[in-house]
Scaffold this motif. Structure first.
Motif, short mmCIF file in Angstrom:
data_model
loop_
_atom_site.label_atom_id
_atom_site.label_comp_id
_atom_site.label_asym_id
_atom_site.label_seq_id
_atom_site.Cartn_x
_atom_site.Cartn_y
_atom_site.Cartn_z
N GLU A 120 36.36 27.82 -30.67
CA GLU A 120 34.81 27.99 -30.22
C GLU A 120 34.49 26.83 -29.28
O GLU A 120 33.81 26.82 -28.36
CB GLU A 120 34.06 28.10 -31.36
CG GLU A 120 32.63 28.33 -31.03
CD GLU A 120 31.79 28.57 -32.50
OE1 GLU A 120 30.62 28.47 -32.26
OE2 GLU A 120 32.31 28.57 -33.50
N GLU A 121 34.64 25.67 -29.68
CA GLU A 121 34.52 24.48 -28.95
C GLU A 121 34.74 24.33 -27.59
O GLU A 121 34.09 24.04 -26.64
CB GLU A 121 34.80 23.07 -29.65
CG GLU A 121 34.08 21.79 -29.33
CD GLU A 121 34.71 20.77 -30.22
OE1 GLU A 121 34.81 19.59 -29.62
OE2 GLU A 121 34.48 20.67 -31.28
N THR A 122 36.22 24.67 -27.39
CA THR A 122 36.86 24.64 -26.16
C THR A 122 36.14 25.73 -25.38
O THR A 122 35.89 25.61 -24.05
CB THR A 122 38.37 25.09 -26.45
OG1 THR A 122 39.00 24.08 -27.05
CG2 THR A 122 38.95 25.19 -24.79
N ASN A 123 35.85 27.01 -25.80
CA ASN A 123 35.38 28.16 -25.10
C ASN A 123 33.88 27.63 -24.44
O ASN A 123 33.76 27.84 -23.65
CB ASN A 123 35.03 29.38 -25.90
CG ASN A 123 36.35 30.11 -26.37
OD1 ASN A 123 37.43 29.93 -25.27
ND2 ASN A 123 36.40 30.97 -27.27
N ASP A 146 13.64 21.84 -12.17
CA ASP A 146 12.42 22.83 -12.65
C ASP A 146 12.57 24.25 -12.37
O ASP A 146 11.96 25.10 -12.98
CB ASP A 146 11.15 22.26 -12.45
CG ASP A 146 10.84 22.43 -10.67
OD1 ASP A 146 11.97 22.53 -10.25
OD2 ASP A 146 10.00 22.51 -10.34
N ARG A 147 13.77 24.52 -11.48
CA ARG A 147 13.79 25.81 -11.21
C ARG A 147 15.44 26.27 -11.35
O ARG A 147 15.81 27.32 -10.91
CB ARG A 147 13.50 25.98 -9.82
CG ARG A 147 11.96 26.05 -9.49
CD ARG A 147 11.83 26.16 -7.99
NE ARG A 147 12.31 27.38 -7.55
CZ ARG A 147 12.72 27.51 -6.03
NH1 ARG A 147 12.55 26.45 -5.15
NH2 ARG A 147 13.25 28.67 -5.60
N LEU A 148 16.21 25.49 -12.16
CA LEU A 148 17.56 25.83 -12.40
C LEU A 148 18.29 25.10 -13.67
O LEU A 148 17.83 23.81 -13.84
CB LEU A 148 18.36 24.97 -11.31
CG LEU A 148 20.01 24.99 -11.34
CD1 LEU A 148 20.42 26.46 -10.99
CD2 LEU A 148 20.59 24.32 -10.10
N ARG A 149 18.65 25.96 -14.34
CA ARG A 149 19.10 25.46 -15.80
C ARG A 149 20.53 26.08 -15.80
O ARG A 149 20.91 27.36 -15.36
CB ARG A 149 17.95 25.81 -16.81
CG ARG A 149 16.65 25.23 -16.81
CD ARG A 149 16.48 23.80 -16.78
NE ARG A 149 15.25 23.32 -16.50
CZ ARG A 149 14.43 23.12 -17.34
NH1 ARG A 149 14.82 23.46 -18.77
NH2 ARG A 149 13.29 22.57 -17.25
N VAL A 150 21.31 25.37 -16.88
CA VAL A 150 22.71 25.77 -17.08
C VAL A 150 22.88 25.86 -18.35
O VAL A 150 22.30 25.07 -19.44
CB VAL A 150 23.50 24.87 -16.52
CG1 VAL A 150 25.20 25.12 -16.94
CG2 VAL A 150 23.34 24.51 -15.18
N ARG A 151 23.59 27.09 -19.02
CA ARG A 151 23.85 27.38 -20.37
C ARG A 151 25.51 27.71 -20.18
O ARG A 151 25.71 28.49 -19.66
CB ARG A 151 22.79 28.18 -20.98
CG ARG A 151 21.56 27.78 -21.24
CD ARG A 151 21.49 26.79 -22.01
NE ARG A 151 19.93 26.61 -22.42
CZ ARG A 151 19.26 25.57 -21.90
NH1 ARG A 151 19.79 24.87 -20.89
NH2 ARG A 151 18.09 25.56 -22.21
N GLY A 152 26.14 27.02 -21.49
CA GLY A 152 27.67 27.58 -21.71
C GLY A 152 27.39 28.01 -23.00
O GLY A 152 27.53 27.60 -24.00
#
Length: 213
Positions: A120-123, A146-152
């Motif tokens: 899970e952590e690696t993924n 303010d117009r760009l965000r990232v989620r893993g």
């Protein structure tokens, strides 16, 4: 004077947990209930987005009132370096980035996804690296934080079963979710994990404190 019988008292304190970003998120709808669907924005943006990606392997779809561009990992990233985009992907992503950058009313959330074959952590780490690689193209085009965000998100939001090669390939992807900027915070909230309850703590009261004269 009466002496109370000596005893050990146990006090159990159960505290309900507040929201935490460490809990594994569940499959979430892309559009939160709080965000209003702007049909005019969709009708204006979708054809331009499809035109920008017409010669690529990227997918474009309307999903819950948003526009989602999906980049399959297997044809977009270097197999030996998971966070490195293949040269063939740079043009299509740059065209999408330029399209968004010129419109200050539109925001992007880049979501990295993995299959469930690894830890899970690696993924999570790999999926975030891939999402960050795509987001870097948007930053180079001038899109601000303010117009760009990232989620893993790791393997938390599969779109196919992970028990076949084809299913795992579909789950390895990066999604560029385009939305009106006014909806961005509500959109981000839909990817926040549920709260985890805090552990129960047990305190012992000293026997001497239970004695009275």
């Amino acid at each position: 004077m009466n002496l109370l019988k000596s005893a050990s008292l146990l006090v159990f304190l159960a505290v309900a947990g507040c929201s935490s970003t460490e809990e594994k998120p569940q499959q979430a709808a892309l559009a939160p209930a709080a965000a209003k669907i702007d049909a005019g924005w969709l009708d204006d943006y979708e054809p331009r987005l499809r035109d920008a990606l017409k010669d690529s392997r990227f997918e474009v779809e309307r999903k819950d009132g948003l526009l989602v561009v999906t980049a399959p990992v297997d044809s977009s990233f270097n197999p030996d370096r998971p966070g490195m985009l293949l040269p063939i992907t740079l043009g299509p992503i740059s065209r999408v980035a330029k399209l968004v950058e010129k419109d200050d009313k539109t925001a992007v959330v880049v979501l990295g996804h993995a299959d469930s074959s690894g830890a899970e952590e690696t993924n999570r780490a790999v999926s975030r690296d891939r999402a960050s690689a795509v987001a870097a193209i948007f930053r180079l085009s001038g899109l601000k934080h303010d117009r760009l965000r990232v989620r893993g998100l790791g393997a938390d939001m599969p779109r196919a079963a992970n028990d076949t090669l084809e299913g795992r390939a579909l789950n390895r992807r990066v999604e560029m979710v385009l939305a009106p900027q006014v909806n961005m915070l509500a959109l981000l909230a839909s990817y926040e994990p549920a709260a985890a309850p805090a552990p129960v703590t047990v305190a012992k009261v000293d026997e001497k404190a239970a004695k009275k004269d």
